[in-house]
Design an enzyme around this catalytic site. Structure first.
Site, mmCIF file in Angstrom:
data_model
loop_
_atom_site.group_PDB
_atom_site.id
_atom_site.type_symbol
_atom_site.label_atom_id
_atom_site.label_comp_id
_atom_site.label_asym_id
_atom_site.label_seq_id
_atom_site.Cartn_x
_atom_site.Cartn_y
_atom_site.Cartn_z
ATOM 1 N N ASP A 153 0.827 -1.212 0.000
ATOM 2 C CA ASP A 153 0.000 0.000 0.000
ATOM 3 C C ASP A 153 0.859 1.258 0.000
ATOM 4 O O ASP A 153 2.010 1.250 0.467
ATOM 5 C CB ASP A 153 -0.916 -0.023 1.239
ATOM 6 C CG ASP A 153 -2.101 0.919 1.096
ATOM 7 O OD1 ASP A 153 -2.411 1.330 -0.038
ATOM 8 O OD2 ASP A 153 -2.710 1.264 2.131
ATOM 9 N N HIS A 205 2.880 3.463 -8.806
ATOM 10 C CA HIS A 205 2.721 2.033 -9.142
ATOM 11 C C HIS A 205 3.946 1.529 -9.903
ATOM 12 O O HIS A 205 4.434 0.428 -9.650
ATOM 13 C CB HIS A 205 1.458 1.816 -9.990
ATOM 14 C CG HIS A 205 0.183 2.218 -9.295
ATOM 15 N ND1 HIS A 205 -0.082 1.869 -7.984
ATOM 16 C CD2 HIS A 205 -0.894 2.929 -9.716
ATOM 17 C CE1 HIS A 205 -1.269 2.356 -7.644
ATOM 18 N NE2 HIS A 205 -1.779 3.014 -8.662
ATOM 19 N N LEU A 215 10.855 -20.638 -4.781
ATOM 20 C CA LEU A 215 9.901 -19.742 -4.125
ATOM 21 C C LEU A 215 8.603 -19.744 -4.919
ATOM 22 O O LEU A 215 8.626 -19.718 -6.150
ATOM 23 C CB LEU A 215 10.466 -18.311 -4.084
ATOM 24 C CG LEU A 215 9.482 -17.186 -3.701
ATOM 25 C CD1 LEU A 215 9.130 -17.248 -2.215
ATOM 26 C CD2 LEU A 215 10.069 -15.810 -4.043
HETATM 27 C C1 IPE Z 1 -5.516 -2.709 -0.425
HETATM 28 O O1 IPE Z 1 -5.143 -1.380 -0.553
HETATM 29 C C2 IPE Z 1 -5.464 -3.396 -1.738
HETATM 30 C C3 IPE Z 1 -4.130 -3.576 -2.317
HETATM 31 C C4 IPE Z 1 -3.003 -3.239 -1.772
HETATM 32 C C5 IPE Z 1 -4.113 -4.209 -3.609
HETATM 33 P P1 IPE Z 1 -6.212 -0.218 -0.770
HETATM 34 O O2 IPE Z 1 -5.465 1.038 -0.817
HETATM 35 O O3 IPE Z 1 -7.077 -0.545 -1.935
HETATM 36 O O4 IPE Z 1 -7.113 -0.339 0.551
HETATM 37 P P2 IPE Z 1 -7.857 0.763 1.392
HETATM 38 O O5 IPE Z 1 -8.784 1.464 0.444
HETATM 39 O O6 IPE Z 1 -6.834 1.674 1.962
HETATM 40 O O7 IPE Z 1 -8.565 -0.003 2.460
HETATM 41 C C1 IPE Z 2 -1.352 0.297 -3.452
HETATM 42 O O1 IPE Z 2 -1.192 1.666 -3.456
HETATM 43 C C2 IPE Z 2 -1.500 -0.302 -4.821
HETATM 44 C C3 IPE Z 2 -2.872 -0.723 -5.175
HETATM 45 C C4 IPE Z 2 -3.890 -0.739 -4.355
HETATM 46 C C5 IPE Z 2 -3.080 -1.138 -6.549
HETATM 47 P P1 IPE Z 2 -2.417 2.645 -3.511
HETATM 48 O O2 IPE Z 2 -2.782 2.878 -4.939
HETATM 49 O O3 IPE Z 2 -3.531 2.149 -2.667
HETATM 50 O O4 IPE Z 2 -1.803 3.969 -2.900
HETATM 51 P P2 IPE Z 2 -2.415 4.880 -1.754
HETATM 52 O O5 IPE Z 2 -2.829 3.993 -0.638
HETATM 53 O O6 IPE Z 2 -3.587 5.588 -2.365
HETATM 54 O O7 IPE Z 2 -1.321 5.810 -1.379
HETATM 55 MG MG MG Z 3 -4.044 2.365 -0.711
#
Ligand code: IPE
Ligand code: IPE
Ligand code: MG
Length: 240
Positions: free
Chosen positions: A21, A38, A132
């Site tokens: 995240d 990303h 792995l």
């Molecule tokens: C969880 O992260 C999903 C992934 C890392 C793929 P999100 O950013 O989507 O989750 P919330 O919205 O903070 O709960």
């Molecule tokens: C995690 O990073 C990647 C995915 C959920 C695809 P986020 O896109 O959720 O990034 P934040 O949490 O908004 O910073």
């Molecule tokens: Mg996120």
């Protein structure tokens, strides 16, 4: 001493699962579009895969895209799918070189056709690798997975293949997309959020949780090893 040197190789978690995240926030802090985060997150995926393989972790599950993430703006979803395909194709030779097997869990039928095909090809091409197991959670959510398992169980009961009274938690595990994969010993979430976000609800029943403020694109090999060191300080009691 590096964190890698502090890891006790005799007491490794067999399975580490990560909620990757913070890509968007990492990019925003740099005045960039979310997709830039990303793209940089892919580097961390590579680093953590290498780190897990080098130290001897057997399963690494990465939450890459949730069912709820389909609700993000179309441009971001499209860019993420494109990045996924590009990365899988580019990394397949490295996975083979490092003896890493790719697996995927989730509602994969929802992926665009091209992404689905590239993913299947990489899964087939790496199927014999043994060092792995890299498990990508894609279009994944735990409630989707459990609901899907319930449908399959109900069908098998009505077909007379399964007796409802004989159901055990092991039977349930065998109807999940993680069938055959041991439950995670350690679950890591980056970027400071203290929640599960619909990830492996059943499988995380007795996992140790590790949260860090580090955004995913800054989470590198030493960050991974630091989490392992922390894991090894925990006393797992399993209710005993
Ligand atoms: C969880 O992260 C999903 C992934 C890392 C793929 P999100 O950013 O989507 O989750 P919330 O919205 O903070 O709960
Ligand atoms: C995690 O990073 C990647 C995915 C959920 C695809 P986020 O896109 O959720 O990034 P934040 O949490 O908004 O910073
Ligand atoms: Mg996120």
């Amino acid at each position: 001493m590096s964190f890698k040197d502090q890891v006790d190789r005799e007491r490794l978690p067999k399975h580490v699962a990560i909620i990757m995240d913070g890509n968007g926030r990492w990019a925003q802090e740099r005045g960039q579009e979310r997709i830039y985060g990303h793209q940089n997150g892919v580097v961390s995926v590579r680093e953590c895969t290498e780190a897990a393989a080098e130290i001897g972790v057997e399963y690494l599950t990465l939450y890459a895209f949730s069912t709820e993430n389909w609700n993000r703006p179309k441009e971001e979803v499209d860019a993420l799918m494109e990045l996924l395909v590009e990365t899988i194709v580019k990394e397949t030779p490295t996975l083979n070189k490092n003896n890493v097997r790719l697996m995927a869990i989730g509602d994969l039928d929802r992926l665009p056709q091209g992404a689905k095909e590239k993913l299947s090809k990489c899964i087939d091409d790496t199927a014999k690798n043994t060092r792995l197991n890299l498990v990508l959670a894609l279009s994944y959510s735990s409630r989707w997975e459990i609901t899907n398992a319930l449908k399959l169980i109900a069908q098998d009961v009505s077909d007379g293949k399964l007796n409802a009274a004989d159901l055990t938690d092991e039977t349930v595990s065998n109807y999940l997309t993680t069938k055959g994969i041991p439950d995670p010993d350690l679950m890591i979430r980056t970027s400071g959020e203290m929640r599960i976000s619909n990830f492996l609800l059943w499988q995380l029943a007795y996992s140790e949780f590790y949260f860090t403020e580090t955004h995913w694109p800054d989470f590198r090999k030493e960050s991974f090893y630091e989490a392992l060191v922390e894991f090894q300080k925990r006393e797992r009691r399993f209710g005993k």
